[in-house]
Design an enzyme around this catalytic site. Structure first.
Site, PDB file in Angstrom:
ATOM      1  N   ASN A 140      12.160 -39.754  11.403  1.00 50.63           N
ATOM      2  CA  ASN A 140      13.289 -40.375  10.704  1.00 50.63           C
ATOM      3  C   ASN A 140      13.741 -41.617  11.483  1.00 50.63           C
ATOM      4  O   ASN A 140      14.267 -41.499  12.585  1.00 50.63           O
ATOM      5  CB  ASN A 140      14.424 -39.349  10.609  1.00 50.63           C
ATOM      6  CG  ASN A 140      15.652 -39.885   9.887  1.00 50.63           C
ATOM      7  OD1 ASN A 140      15.769 -41.088   9.650  1.00 50.63           O
ATOM      8  ND2 ASN A 140      16.570 -38.996   9.542  1.00 50.63           N
ATOM      9  N   HIS A 154      14.233 -42.476   1.570  1.00 53.74           N
ATOM     10  CA  HIS A 154      14.515 -42.455   3.006  1.00 53.74           C
ATOM     11  C   HIS A 154      13.743 -41.285   3.608  1.00 53.74           C
ATOM     12  O   HIS A 154      13.772 -40.175   3.085  1.00 53.74           O
ATOM     13  CB  HIS A 154      16.022 -42.286   3.230  1.00 53.74           C
ATOM     14  CG  HIS A 154      16.352 -41.914   4.636  1.00 53.74           C
ATOM     15  ND1 HIS A 154      15.781 -42.557   5.722  1.00 53.74           N
ATOM     16  CD2 HIS A 154      17.163 -40.949   5.150  1.00 53.74           C
ATOM     17  CE1 HIS A 154      16.233 -42.003   6.824  1.00 53.74           C
ATOM     18  NE2 HIS A 154      17.068 -41.026   6.517  1.00 53.74           N
ATOM     19  N   CYS A 202      21.742 -44.103   7.217  1.00 60.91           N
ATOM     20  CA  CYS A 202      20.346 -44.263   6.784  1.00 60.91           C
ATOM     21  C   CYS A 202      20.251 -44.988   5.443  1.00 60.91           C
ATOM     22  O   CYS A 202      19.159 -45.378   5.034  1.00 60.91           O
ATOM     23  CB  CYS A 202      19.683 -42.895   6.688  1.00 60.91           C
ATOM     24  SG  CYS A 202      19.852 -41.935   8.189  1.00 60.91           S
TER      25      CYS A 202
HETATM   26  O1  UT7 Z   1      18.779 -39.291   7.830  1.00 60.69           O
HETATM   27  C1  UT7 Z   1      19.590 -38.201   7.472  1.00 60.69           C
HETATM   28  C2  UT7 Z   1      19.662 -37.328   8.665  1.00 60.69           C
HETATM   29  N1  UT7 Z   1      19.442 -35.974   8.659  1.00 60.69           N
HETATM   30  C3  UT7 Z   1      18.777 -35.167   7.802  1.00 60.69           C
HETATM   31  O2  UT7 Z   1      18.296 -35.518   6.771  1.00 60.69           O
HETATM   32  C4  UT7 Z   1      18.652 -33.758   8.249  1.00 60.69           C
HETATM   33  C5  UT7 Z   1      18.873 -32.747   7.157  1.00 60.69           C
HETATM   34  N2  UT7 Z   1      18.652 -31.396   7.654  1.00 60.69           N
HETATM   35  C6  UT7 Z   1      17.420 -30.914   7.948  1.00 60.69           C
HETATM   36  O3  UT7 Z   1      16.438 -31.618   7.789  1.00 60.69           O
HETATM   37  C7  UT7 Z   1      17.295 -29.479   8.431  1.00 60.69           C
HETATM   38  O4  UT7 Z   1      18.552 -28.862   8.370  1.00 60.69           O
HETATM   39  C8  UT7 Z   1      16.732 -29.360   9.875  1.00 60.69           C
HETATM   40  C9  UT7 Z   1      15.281 -29.783   9.895  1.00 60.69           C
HETATM   41  C10 UT7 Z   1      17.535 -30.252  10.826  1.00 60.69           C
HETATM   42  C11 UT7 Z   1      16.817 -27.933  10.371  1.00 60.69           C
HETATM   43  O5  UT7 Z   1      16.093 -27.072   9.517  1.00 60.69           O
HETATM   44  P1  UT7 Z   1      16.674 -25.626   9.141  1.00 60.69           P
HETATM   45  O6  UT7 Z   1      15.665 -24.955   8.328  1.00 60.69           O
HETATM   46  O7  UT7 Z   1      18.057 -25.856   8.554  1.00 60.69           O
HETATM   47  O8  UT7 Z   1      16.758 -24.930  10.544  1.00 60.69           O
HETATM   48  P2  UT7 Z   1      18.004 -24.282  11.308  1.00 60.69           P
HETATM   49  O9  UT7 Z   1      18.814 -25.362  11.970  1.00 60.69           O
HETATM   50  O10 UT7 Z   1      18.720 -23.336  10.390  1.00 60.69           O
HETATM   51  O11 UT7 Z   1      17.269 -23.435  12.401  1.00 60.69           O
HETATM   52  C12 UT7 Z   1      16.425 -22.318  12.075  1.00 60.69           C
HETATM   53  C13 UT7 Z   1      15.840 -21.774  13.346  1.00 60.69           C
HETATM   54  C14 UT7 Z   1      16.885 -21.475  14.427  1.00 60.69           C
HETATM   55  O12 UT7 Z   1      16.466 -20.327  15.127  1.00 60.69           O
HETATM   56  P3  UT7 Z   1      17.131 -18.890  14.817  1.00 60.69           P
HETATM   57  O13 UT7 Z   1      18.584 -19.054  15.103  1.00 60.69           O
HETATM   58  O14 UT7 Z   1      16.833 -18.608  13.376  1.00 60.69           O
HETATM   59  O15 UT7 Z   1      16.422 -17.997  15.766  1.00 60.69           O
HETATM   60  C15 UT7 Z   1      16.795 -22.656  15.338  1.00 60.69           C
HETATM   61  O16 UT7 Z   1      17.201 -22.369  16.652  1.00 60.69           O
HETATM   62  O17 UT7 Z   1      14.951 -22.706  13.926  1.00 60.69           O
HETATM   63  C16 UT7 Z   1      15.321 -22.963  15.288  1.00 60.69           C
HETATM   64  N3  UT7 Z   1      15.009 -24.348  15.594  1.00 60.69           N
HETATM   65  C17 UT7 Z   1      13.858 -24.751  16.152  1.00 60.69           C
HETATM   66  N4  UT7 Z   1      12.764 -24.070  16.537  1.00 60.69           N
HETATM   67  C18 UT7 Z   1      11.738 -24.763  17.070  1.00 60.69           C
HETATM   68  C19 UT7 Z   1      15.802 -25.454  15.385  1.00 60.69           C
HETATM   69  N5  UT7 Z   1      15.160 -26.553  15.806  1.00 60.69           N
HETATM   70  C20 UT7 Z   1      13.964 -26.136  16.290  1.00 60.69           C
HETATM   71  C21 UT7 Z   1      12.860 -26.807  16.856  1.00 60.69           C
HETATM   72  N6  UT7 Z   1      11.780 -26.086  17.215  1.00 60.69           N
HETATM   73  N7  UT7 Z   1      12.846 -28.154  17.028  1.00 60.69           N
END
Ligand code: UT7
Length: 350
Positions: free
Chosen positions: A307, A277, A133
């Protein structure tokens, strides 16, 4: 001598898919995503994304963004032949640099070469940059370097173009909701204006390859090549450790902004706009809290595009430019981070 951005362009596929569309399976894909608008908005700031149709590749979006930038530079006013105006300006290009993680072809040819042919930039050398990115930030500095080392080089087109929706795993709700398709382009010109007063002032580029596995498409390169008749144990999709990338990103954004400002000997008050970004609005909010910078200084359009990786900064620059947000003399700070892991930023006098 100054390296100045003299025109911008962007392209977004017409198919606009909201968070609700994804959750309700109304987006033209095979699966209904187990998600909802509230989760996506509160965790990322994303409201929609644009998704390219079958048959649309990286160079197709890049081409449209390039044409927009070239017609703007040519002063095309909506009357007369747009293609003729584009063709004439294209002949003035010395380089086409295309940053992407989702090229038309892996390895070769470069997607930049496809664009070079289609716009008729016969004099231009063309190459792709792989820097995740951060690719556009890398591309701008590369263009500046290439233009600076020879007197007879004058113009380069720097493009960021991505079709990430073709490489995400639509069964992985943790990643598929994050990405969208699009392209942005800037036309860069070497001018006689004094260095330090106009154009690109300073760039910071960096990488931390120890994070290679945090954001990767593991299948299809020479590490894990395709084999006839194989059982696919390593997926061909983009895989991401969201938490690890998030932590890296907040640190990268904070440090890059601080270092650019310190190295240039200015304060944040001298900066008109920070163009980050567009990966996650929460990353920006965490960084600005640490830096004590008002939120209004950051340009965000992630709600509309999600993104778009290397395309996100040039898309933002084009929207700001055409939206009348950028004024001659404004100091703009771009900051990027992404797969590699890579990071970097540019300070630009508009
Ligand atoms: O260009 C560079 C590329 N990438 C980035 O910049 C990404 C950087 N990371 C992030 O932006 C964040 O880590 C995410 C947005 C990807 C994830 O956010 P998070 O707060 O770290 O969520 P998590 O992965 O820890 O998930 C929390 C909960 C989980 O459920 P449980 O286990 O707590 O019950 C996930 O299963 O949210 C759940 N979850 C969702 N729920 C509804 C994960 N994705 C989704 C979804 N919809 N799309």
């Amino acid at each position: 001598m100054a390296i100045e951005i003299i025109a911008t362009g962007k392209a977004a596929p017409p198919r606009r898919v909201t968070n609700d569309d994804l959750a309700q399976g109304k987006w033209g894909g095979a699966v209904k995503i187990d998600t909802n608008d509230e989760w996506i908005r509160s965790h990322t700031g994303i409201g929609a994304r644009h998704i390219a149709d079958e048959g649309i590749a990286c160079s197709d979006l890049a081409l449209e963004a390039a044409k927009q930038a070239l017609s703007l530079a040519a002063g095309w006013d909506g009357a007369g032949e747009r293609d003729a105006a584009i063709a004439e300006t294209a002949l003035s290009l010395d380089f086409i640099i295309l940053a992407t993680a989702t090229p038309d072809y892996y390895g070769c040819p470069a997607s930049a070469c496809v664009v070079q042919d289609k716009i008729g930039a016969k004099r231009a050398a063309a190459m792709d940059i792989i820097a995740g990115c951060t690719g556009f930030v890398y591309g701008l500095e590369t263009a500046a370097g290439l233009l600076s080392v020879r007197a007879d080089r004058k113009r380069a087109l720097v493009i960021g173009s991505e079709v990430l929706t073709k490489v995400v795993d639509w069964n992985d709700r943790g990643t598929c909701i994050l990405f969208g398709d699009g392209a942005g382009a800037v036309l860069v010109e070497k001018t006689d204006n004094p260095a330090g007063k106009r154009g690109l002032l300073r760039t910071i580029l960096g990488a931390d390859g120890s994070g290679e596995e945090f954001l990767a498409i593991r299948r299809g390169g020479t590490r894990n090549p395709w084999k006839a008749g194989e059982t696919v144990d390593i997926p061909p999709h983009l895989e991401m450790d969201g938490r690890a990338v998030y932590n890296f990103a907040v640190k990268a954004v904070t440090e890059t902004i601080n270092n650019l400002i310190a190295e240039e000997g200015i304060t944040i008050d001298d900066v008109a706009w920070i163009v980050p970004h567009q990966a996650n609005a929460r990353i920006v909010q965490a960084a600005l809290k640490r830096l004590g910078i008002p939120e209004e200084k950051f340009f965000l359009n992630i709600e509309e595009y999600a993104n778009t990786s290397a395309a996100s900064i040039p898309i933002a620059l084009d929207e700001m430019n055409r939206g009348g947000k950028l004024h001659r003399g404004d100091l703009i700070l771009t900051v990027g981070f992404g797969g590699g892991l890579t990071y970097g930023g540019n300070l630009i006098v508009w």
